[in-house]
Design an enzyme around this catalytic site. Sequence first.
Site: not given
Length: 325
Positions: A113, A252, A282
């Site tokens: 990520c 994020h 996500n």
Amino acid sequence: MSRAIIAGTGSALPDRVLTNRDLERMVETSDEWITSRTGINTRRISGAGEGTSRLAAAAGRKALAMAGVDPGELDMIVVGTITPDMTMPSCACLVQKELKAVRAFAFDLNAACSGFLYALDLADKYIRSDPSLKILVIGAETLSSRVDWQDRNTCVLFGDGAGACLVTGGAGERGYLAGKLMADGSLWELLHLEAAPGHNRDLRPNHDSSPSIRMQGREVFRHAVRAMEDAVTRVLNATGVKAESLRLVIPHQANIRIIKSLAEHLGLPPEKVYVNVDKYGNTSAATIPIALDEANRAGLLAPDDLVMFCAFGGGFTWGASLLKW
């Protein structure tokens, strides 16, 4: 001194929308359970012709168009991804082919990520070495291909998409001011994705080797908030910038609880923290560049605004970056 300036942004998302109600019919869960714990309402899922490299190239085209740069002018393409179309060639090479960026060298970067932040920091280092470079930095994922759709703890979280930035060199106060990147490989088992089993049996792990995302959610949450806060604080201290001076923080987009906890620890009001996790879930390395493109096209950023990115991902990897827009 020259530093990296983001001259254009772009994003691309699959057509299919997967709602929480859809997931209720697939696995033992509920819209209320998902929303209350994650803040996610929908996510995008790739279909035929919407692989990682296609999404990445589409986002890259939009960033190039905004910057007024022809693909043939590109010197470098770097793609942050953990879900390339194949192991070899890289996703970046396929993007280069798709865009006909014949002059560019290309490679992938795997930092989960945090991939986009790692790639952007690397681009800044190249720009400082040679300000004439034009670099396409992309975060792109098709996590739907690596999710266990029977695991209700993970399948509700992830989606597909891509975001891109066209990075050039520029003098003066604008651009990439500072970044802090970190990692801790000793905690890898808390969030990991095995490769498909290889042909050499002696190299196969003894533990579960299913090529699906595995996560210990509570532990990841605990580490994520603390790590991102620390990274942001380090960057602020290094630059002498106060948190209240930030125009926008783009974190994020993993979980609304993580984002709210981060904002609270940093003392930031909700309007200074960009959130779109409710729409896309996500998307790993793609979350920050997708959110940045949305914010940019919505007119939320003006020249000289201070923008902070921060991310946390499997590995563990994490970091923060500060830019003057």
